[in-house]
Design a protein around this motif. Structure first.
Motif, PDB file in Angstrom:
ATOM      1  N   UNK A  44      36.387  43.421  43.783  1.00  0.00           N
ATOM      2  CA  UNK A  44      35.387  43.159  43.082  1.00  0.00           C
ATOM      3  C   UNK A  44      35.529  43.339  41.262  1.00  0.00           C
ATOM      4  N   UNK A  45      36.372  44.608  41.019  1.00  0.00           N
ATOM      5  CA  UNK A  45      36.356  44.843  39.571  1.00  0.00           C
ATOM      6  C   UNK A  45      37.296  43.702  39.059  1.00  0.00           C
ATOM      7  N   UNK A  46      38.281  43.048  39.733  1.00  0.00           N
ATOM      8  CA  UNK A  46      39.053  41.919  39.255  1.00  0.00           C
ATOM      9  C   UNK A  46      37.978  40.835  38.762  1.00  0.00           C
ATOM     10  N   UNK A  47      36.976  40.388  39.729  1.00  0.00           N
ATOM     11  CA  UNK A  47      36.051  39.337  39.814  1.00  0.00           C
ATOM     12  C   UNK A  47      35.244  39.668  38.686  1.00  0.00           C
ATOM     13  N   UNK A 103      31.894  34.386  30.718  1.00  0.00           N
ATOM     14  CA  UNK A 103      30.533  34.168  30.195  1.00  0.00           C
ATOM     15  C   UNK A 103      30.381  34.543  28.647  1.00  0.00           C
ATOM     16  N   UNK A 104      31.281  35.633  28.341  1.00  0.00           N
ATOM     17  CA  UNK A 104      30.767  36.263  27.019  1.00  0.00           C
ATOM     18  C   UNK A 104      32.037  36.046  26.020  1.00  0.00           C
ATOM     19  N   UNK A 105      31.903  35.106  24.978  1.00  0.00           N
ATOM     20  CA  UNK A 105      32.919  34.938  23.929  1.00  0.00           C
ATOM     21  C   UNK A 105      33.230  36.320  23.426  1.00  0.00           C
ATOM     22  N   UNK A 106      32.276  37.141  22.997  1.00  0.00           N
ATOM     23  CA  UNK A 106      32.411  38.253  22.407  1.00  0.00           C
ATOM     24  C   UNK A 106      33.627  39.301  23.034  1.00  0.00           C
ATOM     25  N   UNK A 107      33.443  39.281  24.507  1.00  0.00           N
ATOM     26  CA  UNK A 107      34.196  39.996  25.102  1.00  0.00           C
ATOM     27  C   UNK A 107      35.660  39.569  25.005  1.00  0.00           C
ATOM     28  N   UNK A 108      35.983  38.267  24.992  1.00  0.00           N
ATOM     29  CA  UNK A 108      37.291  37.965  24.725  1.00  0.00           C
ATOM     30  C   UNK A 108      37.921  38.262  23.522  1.00  0.00           C
ATOM     31  N   UNK A 109      36.811  38.419  22.471  1.00  0.00           N
ATOM     32  CA  UNK A 109      37.449  38.785  21.115  1.00  0.00           C
ATOM     33  C   UNK A 109      37.827  40.196  20.779  1.00  0.00           C
ATOM     34  N   UNK A 110      37.478  41.029  21.981  1.00  0.00           N
ATOM     35  CA  UNK A 110      37.646  42.489  21.606  1.00  0.00           C
ATOM     36  C   UNK A 110      39.132  42.598  21.821  1.00  0.00           C
ATOM     37  N   UNK A 144      26.335  41.138  34.313  1.00  0.00           N
ATOM     38  CA  UNK A 144      27.497  40.045  34.786  1.00  0.00           C
ATOM     39  C   UNK A 144      28.416  40.956  35.951  1.00  0.00           C
ATOM     40  N   UNK A 145      28.459  42.148  35.751  1.00  0.00           N
ATOM     41  CA  UNK A 145      29.128  43.145  36.832  1.00  0.00           C
ATOM     42  C   UNK A 145      28.479  42.984  38.243  1.00  0.00           C
ATOM     43  N   UNK A 146      27.056  43.256  38.153  1.00  0.00           N
ATOM     44  CA  UNK A 146      26.369  43.234  39.192  1.00  0.00           C
ATOM     45  C   UNK A 146      26.363  41.781  39.801  1.00  0.00           C
ATOM     46  N   UNK A 147      26.192  40.653  39.083  1.00  0.00           N
ATOM     47  CA  UNK A 147      26.335  39.293  39.583  1.00  0.00           C
ATOM     48  C   UNK A 147      27.556  39.108  40.378  1.00  0.00           C
ATOM     49  N   UNK A 148      28.728  39.616  39.678  1.00  0.00           N
ATOM     50  CA  UNK A 148      30.064  39.166  40.228  1.00  0.00           C
ATOM     51  C   UNK A 148      30.112  40.079  41.653  1.00  0.00           C
ATOM     52  N   UNK A 149      29.515  41.515  41.673  1.00  0.00           N
ATOM     53  CA  UNK A 149      29.724  42.141  42.675  1.00  0.00           C
ATOM     54  C   UNK A 149      28.739  41.485  44.079  1.00  0.00           C
ATOM     55  N   UNK A 150      27.564  41.097  43.566  1.00  0.00           N
ATOM     56  CA  UNK A 150      26.718  40.476  44.568  1.00  0.00           C
ATOM     57  C   UNK A 150      27.456  39.115  45.371  1.00  0.00           C
ATOM     58  N   UNK A 151      28.287  38.314  44.497  1.00  0.00           N
ATOM     59  CA  UNK A 151      28.899  37.157  44.763  1.00  0.00           C
ATOM     60  C   UNK A 151      30.081  37.768  45.780  1.00  0.00           C
ATOM     61  N   UNK A 152      30.718  38.886  45.487  1.00  0.00           N
ATOM     62  CA  UNK A 152      31.743  39.178  46.399  1.00  0.00           C
ATOM     63  C   UNK A 152      31.353  39.654  47.519  1.00  0.00           C
ATOM     64  N   UNK A 153      30.150  40.495  47.628  1.00  0.00           N
ATOM     65  CA  UNK A 153      29.608  40.761  48.816  1.00  0.00           C
ATOM     66  C   UNK A 153      29.243  39.795  49.699  1.00  0.00           C
ATOM     67  N   UNK A 154      29.126  38.734  49.431  1.00  0.00           N
ATOM     68  CA  UNK A 154      28.693  37.500  50.163  1.00  0.00           C
ATOM     69  C   UNK A 154      30.042  36.965  50.603  1.00  0.00           C
ATOM     70  N   UNK A 171      23.753  45.888  51.976  1.00  0.00           N
ATOM     71  CA  UNK A 171      24.536  46.051  50.794  1.00  0.00           C
ATOM     72  C   UNK A 171      23.576  45.279  49.533  1.00  0.00           C
ATOM     73  N   UNK A 172      22.668  44.444  49.954  1.00  0.00           N
ATOM     74  CA  UNK A 172      21.997  43.707  48.906  1.00  0.00           C
ATOM     75  C   UNK A 172      21.014  44.609  48.485  1.00  0.00           C
ATOM     76  N   UNK A 173      20.369  45.422  49.348  1.00  0.00           N
ATOM     77  CA  UNK A 173      19.117  46.145  49.184  1.00  0.00           C
ATOM     78  C   UNK A 173      19.666  47.493  48.365  1.00  0.00           C
ATOM     79  N   UNK A 174      21.018  47.921  48.678  1.00  0.00           N
ATOM     80  CA  UNK A 174      21.615  49.070  48.027  1.00  0.00           C
ATOM     81  C   UNK A 174      22.169  48.691  46.575  1.00  0.00           C
ATOM     82  N   UNK A 175      22.802  47.594  46.157  1.00  0.00           N
ATOM     83  CA  UNK A 175      23.113  47.133  44.982  1.00  0.00           C
ATOM     84  C   UNK A 175      22.121  47.037  44.024  1.00  0.00           C
ATOM     85  N   UNK A 176      20.920  46.572  44.506  1.00  0.00           N
ATOM     86  CA  UNK A 176      19.534  46.339  43.769  1.00  0.00           C
ATOM     87  C   UNK A 176      19.173  47.871  43.116  1.00  0.00           C
TER      88      UNK A 176
END
Length: 398
Positions: A32-35, A43-50, A109-119, A130-135
């Motif tokens: 999940x962390x890797x995802x 998603x975020x060009x500014x993150x790549x520029x760090x 973004x992290x929450x979205x990625x985790x939700x995708x991985x959960x499924x 898990x869906x209720x818990x992550x919310x």
């Protein structure tokens, strides 16, 4: 009542089921962390520029968030596991490296990625729990992020206030060196010309400094302000402060930020390095302003020369003797004699003319010349007082 408690217990998985889901969740946390990091990069060009260091900080925060979710899911009532733990692994510099808005984007973004991985990686029976818990957990993380940035802003504001007070104190003590200039620049000072110091009473309210900064910036002026004892000291800079009259005009827009009593505007100097001269005159003027109860508010220090001289200000005494009396003495004796006689005769044209054996028009001409030479009119009650003190000091100096 019993039915209510039973339905509440049935709202979530049993402790045994929760523990089993938590174990499966922990096994997938690395994926999940890797995802999540990959999704940030996409998603975020500014993150790549760090740089690599800042990206590693964010990766640690993401990993802490996912691990914290696993622990929280295992026991959501445990007080030791909160959303604030997510940001405990990151250095304070991270709050300066990325903005609150960017942090919100990363959390989302992290929450979205985790939700995708959960499924994708978790069994179907686990997903609803898990869906209720992550919310619920994402809400905790959002509040924690807001708290981190609020605390950082509060600390930065307190530090800036202390730094600004140090700069203003250095200006008052005449210790404006390169270090002080650097500190002023850190606080947003940009002016390289036309600097003036304004001093008045502290209004004794919490938002006084905020008020004076807001009013000064509305006039497009650089500003440094601090409360020293019962005085509010304001250092202004900007092109609008072209001369003493302009400085007093600009200071009128700051009157609401001061407490009751006189407000004194020092002379305009060329640079912040020279501001001690303006501050010295303003402090002297504030001390002497009590001798002129009807003084305008604000009032320039040059308008307080007689009061400053009488209160022991050597600079004011020299200014009156050199800049007012000196030019009169250099022109010819007629102007000095006419001024002395005019003041001794109670400012009467006719009495002065009789005493000097000249025509009243000659007296009028000489009085106009005195005004041209000194900048002060003998026919104005206040300015005639300035001229009277200047005559006395000039003769004493000679």
């Amino acid at each position: 009542m019993a039915g209510g408690r039973s339905s509440e217990r049935g709202a979530g998985p049993s402790p045994r089921t929760r523990a089993a889901i938590a174990r499966r969740l922990a096994a997938a946390s690395g994926r999940m962390t890797t995802a999540a990091v990959a999704e940030m990069d996409a998603r975020h060009p500014w993150f790549s520029a760090l740089d690599a260091e800042k990206r590693s900080w964010i990766t640690l925060v993401a990993q802490a968030g996912i691990d914290g979710f696993v622990r929280w899911f295992s026991d959501p009532d445990a007080s030791a596991t909160t959303g604030a733990d997510v940001f405990g692994t990151a250095p304070r510099a991270l709050a300066r490296a990325i903005s609150l808005q960017q942090t919100v984007e990363l959390v989302r973004t992290t929450i979205d990625a985790v939700e995708t991985q959960l499924h994708e990686v978790m069994p179907r029976n686990d997903r609803a729990h898990l869906q209720v818990a992550i919310t619920r957990y994402s809400r905790e993380v959002a509040f924690a992020a807001a708290e981190v940035y609020a605390r950082a802003a509060e600390m930065r504001g307190a530090w800036d206030a202390r730094l600004e007070a140090l700069v203003v104190d250095s200006v008052l003590r005449g210790e404006t060196d390169e270090t002080v200039l650097s500190r002023a620049s850190t606080l947003g000072w940009r002016s390289t010309q036309s600097v003036v110091v304004v001093i008045g009473a502290d209004p004794d309210r919490d938002n006084a400094l905020d008020d004076v900064r807001r009013l000064a910036r509305q006039r497009h002026l650089d500003v440094l302000a601090a409360v020293q004892g019962d005085r509010l000291v304001v250092v202004l800079g900007g092109e609008a402060l072209a001369d003493g009259d302009a400085a007093v005009t600009e200071a009128t827009h700051l009157v609401a930020a001061f407490g009751p009593g006189p407000i004194v505007v020092g002379p305009v100097v060329e640079h912040l390095v020279d501001a001690a001269r303006s501050a010295r005159a303003a402090v002297s003027g504030l001390r002497a302003a009590v001798a002129w109860p009807t003084a305008p508010r604000p009032v320039g220090t040059d308008d307080l020369l007689p009061e400053r001289a009488l209160s022991g200000d050597g600079h004011a005494r020299r200014a009156l003797a050199t800049d007012v009396y000196g030019p009169l003495a250099a022109v010819n004796g007629d102007l000095l004699d006419t001024l002395t006689t005019f003041l001794d005769c109670g400012s009467s044209m006719e009495a002065t003319a009789r005493a000097l054996f000249v025509h009243p028009n000659t007296v009028r001409y000489r009085l106009r010349r005195i005004h041209q030479v000194t900048g002060f009119s003998p026919t104005d009650p206040r300015e005639s007082y300035v001229l009277r003190v200047a005559l006395t000091l000039g003769r004493l100096q000679r």
